[in-house]
Design an enzyme around this catalytic site. Sequence first.
Site, mmCIF file in Angstrom:
data_model
loop_
_atom_site.group_PDB
_atom_site.id
_atom_site.type_symbol
_atom_site.label_atom_id
_atom_site.label_comp_id
_atom_site.label_asym_id
_atom_site.label_seq_id
_atom_site.Cartn_x
_atom_site.Cartn_y
_atom_site.Cartn_z
ATOM 1 N N ARG A 164 29.137 57.591 9.660
ATOM 2 C CA ARG A 164 28.720 56.580 11.296
ATOM 3 C C ARG A 164 27.726 57.027 12.308
ATOM 4 N NH1 ARG A 164 32.769 55.134 8.734
ATOM 5 N NH2 ARG A 164 35.127 54.250 9.624
ATOM 6 N N SER A 239 39.146 53.478 15.504
ATOM 7 C CA SER A 239 39.328 54.938 15.128
ATOM 8 C C SER A 239 38.962 55.282 16.513
ATOM 9 C CB SER A 239 38.616 55.242 14.227
ATOM 10 O OG SER A 239 39.082 55.250 13.242
ATOM 11 N N GLU A 335 34.225 58.915 18.190
ATOM 12 C CA GLU A 335 33.280 57.771 17.988
ATOM 13 C C GLU A 335 32.981 56.566 18.920
ATOM 14 O OE1 GLU A 335 32.962 54.286 14.687
ATOM 15 O OE2 GLU A 335 35.477 55.011 14.668
HETATM 16 N N1 EPU Z 1 46.736 60.732 8.949
HETATM 17 C C1 EPU Z 1 48.160 61.407 10.103
HETATM 18 N N2 EPU Z 1 48.036 60.452 11.007
HETATM 19 C C2 EPU Z 1 48.337 59.465 10.929
HETATM 20 C C3 EPU Z 1 46.871 58.433 10.864
HETATM 21 C C4 EPU Z 1 46.527 59.732 9.403
HETATM 22 O O1 EPU Z 1 48.429 62.431 9.296
HETATM 23 O O2 EPU Z 1 48.476 59.228 12.381
HETATM 24 C C5 EPU Z 1 45.843 61.001 7.439
HETATM 25 C C6 EPU Z 1 47.081 61.165 6.043
HETATM 26 O O3 EPU Z 1 46.636 62.081 5.779
HETATM 27 C C7 EPU Z 1 45.852 59.729 6.142
HETATM 28 C C8 EPU Z 1 44.687 60.186 6.308
HETATM 29 O O4 EPU Z 1 44.699 60.895 7.503
HETATM 30 O O5 EPU Z 1 45.997 60.087 4.546
HETATM 31 C C9 EPU Z 1 43.643 59.338 6.247
HETATM 32 O O6 EPU Z 1 44.660 57.918 6.618
HETATM 33 P P1 EPU Z 1 43.501 56.757 6.771
HETATM 34 O O7 EPU Z 1 43.784 56.411 6.196
HETATM 35 O O8 EPU Z 1 44.553 55.583 7.670
HETATM 36 O O9 EPU Z 1 41.870 56.536 7.759
HETATM 37 P P2 EPU Z 1 41.301 57.420 8.939
HETATM 38 O O10 EPU Z 1 41.024 58.709 8.495
HETATM 39 O O11 EPU Z 1 42.379 58.045 9.834
HETATM 40 C C10 EPU Z 1 39.004 56.354 8.131
HETATM 41 C C11 EPU Z 1 37.530 55.302 8.632
HETATM 42 C C12 EPU Z 1 38.261 54.096 9.410
HETATM 43 C C13 EPU Z 1 39.222 53.699 8.340
HETATM 44 C C14 EPU Z 1 39.815 53.654 7.381
HETATM 45 C C15 EPU Z 1 39.972 53.422 5.503
HETATM 46 C C16 EPU Z 1 37.426 57.273 10.453
HETATM 47 C C17 EPU Z 1 36.490 58.317 11.764
HETATM 48 N N3 EPU Z 1 37.891 56.320 10.930
HETATM 49 O O12 EPU Z 1 40.317 56.653 9.330
HETATM 50 O O13 EPU Z 1 37.745 53.349 10.401
HETATM 51 O O14 EPU Z 1 39.200 52.272 8.443
HETATM 52 O O15 EPU Z 1 39.023 55.203 7.427
HETATM 53 O O16 EPU Z 1 38.617 53.816 4.829
HETATM 54 O O17 EPU Z 1 36.309 56.868 9.536
HETATM 55 C C18 EPU Z 1 36.704 53.147 12.533
HETATM 56 O O18 EPU Z 1 35.554 53.612 12.381
HETATM 57 O O19 EPU Z 1 37.649 52.608 13.634
HETATM 58 C C19 EPU Z 1 37.722 52.588 11.316
HETATM 59 C C20 EPU Z 1 39.060 51.801 11.307
#
Ligand code: EPU
Length: 339
Positions: A164, A239, A335
């Site tokens: 990012r 995010s 972010e």
């Molecule tokens: N999780 C929780 N609770 C929650 C949300 C997430 O426990 O409410 C944990 C779970 O363990 C899950 C892990 O977080 O396995 C990862 O969650 P998720 O796959 O939803 O991905 P993220 O890391 O929360 C990132 C990006 C997203 C992107 C997703 C999928 C960032 C800041 N965000 O989210 O990007 O869509 O991965 O690759 O890196 C964005 O940048 O706006 C965005 C949506």
Amino acid sequence: MEMQENVSLKSHNSFGIDVNASLWVEVTTREELIEVLKDKRVRAQPSMILGGGSNVLFTRDFDGVVIKMNILGKEVLEEDEHMVLVNVGAGENWHELVLYSLDQGWGGLENLSLIPGTVGAAPMQNIGAYGVEVRQVFDHLTAVHRETGRTEIFDNEACKFGYRESVFKNKYKDHFVITHVAFRLSKKDHELDISYGAISQVLSGKGIIQPTIQDVSDAVISIRQSKLPDPDEIGNAGSFFKNPTVDKIDFEGLKAEFSTIPGYELPGDRVKVPAGWLIEQAGWKGVIKGNIGVHKNQALVLVNYGNGQGEDLKALALEIQDSVAKKFGIILTPEVNIV
Ligand code: EPU
């Protein structure tokens, strides 16, 4: 070039925050942009470039000029039987570009389906999702220097992409306006990335063994729709925070105390921790405070249920940062750009 005074930004930011810009101008070509940047009224006050408004939180009226990026168009610069180099106007909608590329049979953007925002914003923050970052298909971009009006080309290395991050969020913050972005996409033998658990689950659930780029895109769309609120229905900017990284040794300490903490190992003995997990564990998931809140399916997403104020969302973000810092000793960094 037409400048408008006191324009509402409500329909121009995905949080749907109702603030005004004192001056508003739309640019549809690079030449028009250069003319705007030279304009006396523009030079006399602060200015900001607005793409899709999907990564910004307005906390007050913008006392300056909002330059709305509306440069459109797609042009194939080079192509052979294996690949295509396509140059795209910064104002094009990102997801429409993804759909267009799928229609053409071009691979590389499928994992980045349904990300809100514009093409120009994509390299700015090196958008990423489901195992892929835009840097992987990015070839070069064209940008105009805000002070000199000079046009410059940045190749992949010059953009200094990170998680990012790019040079445009750091050393060159507010120095350049991105007008076009060129992507190198595959025409055959597509290299699919279905390593992200949820994608392979959706595909195998549908009995798909040899997925096409369209199958991967469809899977990503269904995952996003199940977890992330549609900004047209509930105001949000995806995010709100970045996923933080900690030293491996500190992660071991956290693991001893919080045995279920997830972590993804990175080079250099660092571990990336999902901010969504930290926020959920700190008790914020689904919390509603008046018109705003924390999304019930993804704790990393702050939402505006309607008529929410930017200041309130900022205050909520600070409260969340505070409680995560107290519980885990980890500082979350937004972010989203807070203006
Ligand atoms: N999780 C929780 N609770 C929650 C949300 C997430 O426990 O409410 C944990 C779970 O363990 C899950 C892990 O977080 O396995 C990862 O969650 P998720 O796959 O939803 O991905 P993220 O890391 O929360 C990132 C990006 C997203 C992107 C997703 C999928 C960032 C800041 N965000 O989210 O990007 O869509 O991965 O690759 O890196 C964005 O940048 O706006 C965005 C949506």
